[in-house]
Motif scaffolding. Structure first.
Motif, mmCIF file in Angstrom:
data_model
loop_
_atom_site.group_PDB
_atom_site.id
_atom_site.type_symbol
_atom_site.label_atom_id
_atom_site.label_comp_id
_atom_site.label_asym_id
_atom_site.label_seq_id
_atom_site.Cartn_x
_atom_site.Cartn_y
_atom_site.Cartn_z
ATOM 1 N N GLU A 240 12.949 32.296 6.926
ATOM 2 C CA GLU A 240 14.323 32.606 7.376
ATOM 3 C C GLU A 240 15.069 33.409 6.311
ATOM 4 O O GLU A 240 15.789 34.351 6.610
ATOM 5 C CB GLU A 240 15.121 31.320 7.663
ATOM 6 N N GLY A 244 16.484 37.139 6.568
ATOM 7 C CA GLY A 244 17.913 37.429 6.517
ATOM 8 C C GLY A 244 18.355 38.285 5.332
ATOM 9 O O GLY A 244 19.385 38.942 5.393
ATOM 10 N N ARG A 457 26.003 33.119 4.400
ATOM 11 C CA ARG A 457 26.064 33.894 5.643
ATOM 12 C C ARG A 457 27.293 33.505 6.448
ATOM 13 O O ARG A 457 27.964 34.331 7.020
ATOM 14 C CB ARG A 457 24.829 33.622 6.498
#
Ligand SMILES: [Zn+2]
Length: 476
Positions: A240, A244, A457
């Motif tokens: 992940e 990202g 994020r």
């Protein structure tokens, strides 16, 4: 403390033209004693190292890296007895720097003295730095007995004791049959040297283009900066996180491991972190870099001119690390000129400053991590527990408040990390206007890395102690 004072003569023979004496956080007496010892050593006189030793630490001195002997003997332990021992000698050392008669006359000055009938006597003094001072005094009298001659004038003018000036030359233009009392010549000298003091004390403005200080880039609607990650180890990276992040930097040896069986996943965003300092092993590094290129790695993070050269020659896209200490538009432009395609600003840059810098390449800041406080050549834990755990980021020092400072060594250097991480995950909107930010993972577990990445994020709090670093402080 490091001391090679006893070898000052040898250093001079090697062609060393200047010696630096570190006096940071030291008492004036210590600085005075160290300077005196250096002067004596250079003059070939016996040096009293014992006094110097008693001012600071009786564990003695190390000759540091001069003999290439690293290890436990480089470290001294300062104890309470050192402080008491110092008290005994401090008083005596005070005279080394409070006696103005011992002031060193090291500024060369040229004197031009003019004495003409009917005009005030004049003295012009020039130093070697382009400063000119001038003084006008009394009108000379007609000489009754002895007229003032160049020798007598020069004798008065040369009395510069107690000032920093050493008279290099005196030129006199003296009309015939004239006389000026010595006291008037002395007054002229004092006035001219006083004015010269004033001129020398002025700081000269460095030409500076105010427009380059810039206005903040990007206003409120600017998007959040792209997220980049720097990790110590490949096991800190989840799919992940790799998905990202815009760019993911790993130290070269870690990235090499990842590339052992061919091109790794996300090869296009993996970045080879070159060592910050390299004392040896340049050839091995070049081989590793060429292997990485073959495996499809295109990016390299560089933090010094040597790394720029090595990684540039290997054909990488170069990303500047904070170790260039870039803090302004001039630095950004220069580094862009070296071929860097973007640049992480200094750990000491403030948020406001970072947003104002005009740069031909994208700029970023470090927004998370235990920032390196020091980089040292001698691994501080090597002598006690060895370096095996350094690689895993498990070695640490404890400071006087019980804080844990992780250390890790590689390429013959050891980094000592701040016990408290920098955190900005709860202030994401304030990062708008930067092109990217980097999260610097060191001792965090893979789970912590994943969570922190998510926090950056979407925003969120940090559980535990953290610092804002220097992002809101003015360093300059
Ligand atoms: Zn180590």
């Amino acid at each position: 403390d490091m001391s090679i004072i006893g070898r000052a003569g040898e250093l001079r023979e090697l062609g060393v033209s200047a010696l630096k004496i570190e006096g940071r956080m030291k008492r004036p007496e210590y600085v005075a004693a160290a300077v005196t010892a250096c002067r004596k050593a250079l003059a070939g006189e016996p040096v009293d190292l014992e006094t110097l030793q008693s001012v600071f630490s009786r564990s003695g001195f190390t000759d540091g890296y001069f003999e290439g002997r690293l290890g436990a003997e480089m470290f001294g332990i300062r104890q309470k007895e050192d402080v008491t021992a110092a008290a005994g000698v401090l008083g005596g050392l005070e005279t080394l720097y409070t006696d103005p008669r011992k002031q060193v006359q090291k500024v060369e000055a040229d004197f031009r003295f003019t004495m003409k009938a009917g005009e005030p006597a004049r003295l012009v003094v020039t130093d070697g730095d382009g400063n000119i001072s001038e003084a006008a005094g009394e009108i000379p009298q007609a000489a009754v007995n002895r007229p003032t001659d160049p020798e007598r004038a020069a004798a008065s003018l040369s009395k510069t004791g107690g000032t920093p000036y050493h008279v290099r030359s005196v030129s006199c233009e003296i009309g015939e049959g004239l006389m000026l009392p010595a006291s008037a010549v002395n007054a002229l000298r004092r006035e001219a040297l006083g004015k010269l003091d004033g001129l020398r004390g002025k700081t000269r403005a460095i030409p500076f283009d105010r427009a380059r200080a810039g206005a903040p880039r990007g206003h409120a609607p600017a998007p959040l900066p792209a997220l980049r990650v720097r990790a110590y180890s490949a096991r800190q990276l989840s799919p992940e996180l790799l998905e990202g992040a815009e760019l993911v930097t790993l130290p070269v040896p870690e990235l090499v491991k990842l590339c052992e069986n061919g091109a790794p996943a996300y090869a296009d965003k993996l970045c080879a972190g070159l060592p910050r300092i390299l004392f040896s092993g340049g050839e091995a590094l070049e081989k590793q870099l060429s292997l990485l290129r073959e495996r499809g790695i295109r990016h390299a993070a560089v933090g010094n001119p040597g790394a720029v050269k090595i990684a540039g020659a290997a054909g990488f896209m170069l990303h500047g690390e904070p170790f260039f200490n870039a803090m302004n538009s001039y630095a950004a432009e220069t580094l862009a000129g070296w071929g860097l395609c973007d640049l992480l600003l200094s750990f000491e840059a403030t948020l406001d400053m970072a947003k104002r810098i005009q740069s031909p390449v994208p700029l970023g800041l470090t927004a998370y991590g235990r920032l390196p406080l020091m980089t040292v050549r001698n691994c501080p834990v090597k002598s006690f527990v060895g370096c095996a755990r350094c690689k895993k980021g498990e070695n640490f020092l404890t400071d006087r408040r019980g804080e844990i400072l992780y250390t890790s060594c590689a390429y013959g250097c050891s980094e000592i990390l701040n016990p408290v991480p920098l955190f900005m995950g709860d202030r994401l909107p304030e990062l708008r206007g930067l092109d990217f930010v980097e999260l610097r993972f060191s001792t965090e577990s893979p789970e912590e890395c994943g969570k922190l990445f998510e926090t950056y994020r979407s925003g969120g709090e940090f559980h535990g102690k953290f610092t804002r670093g220097l992002l809101y402080k003015t360093v300059l």
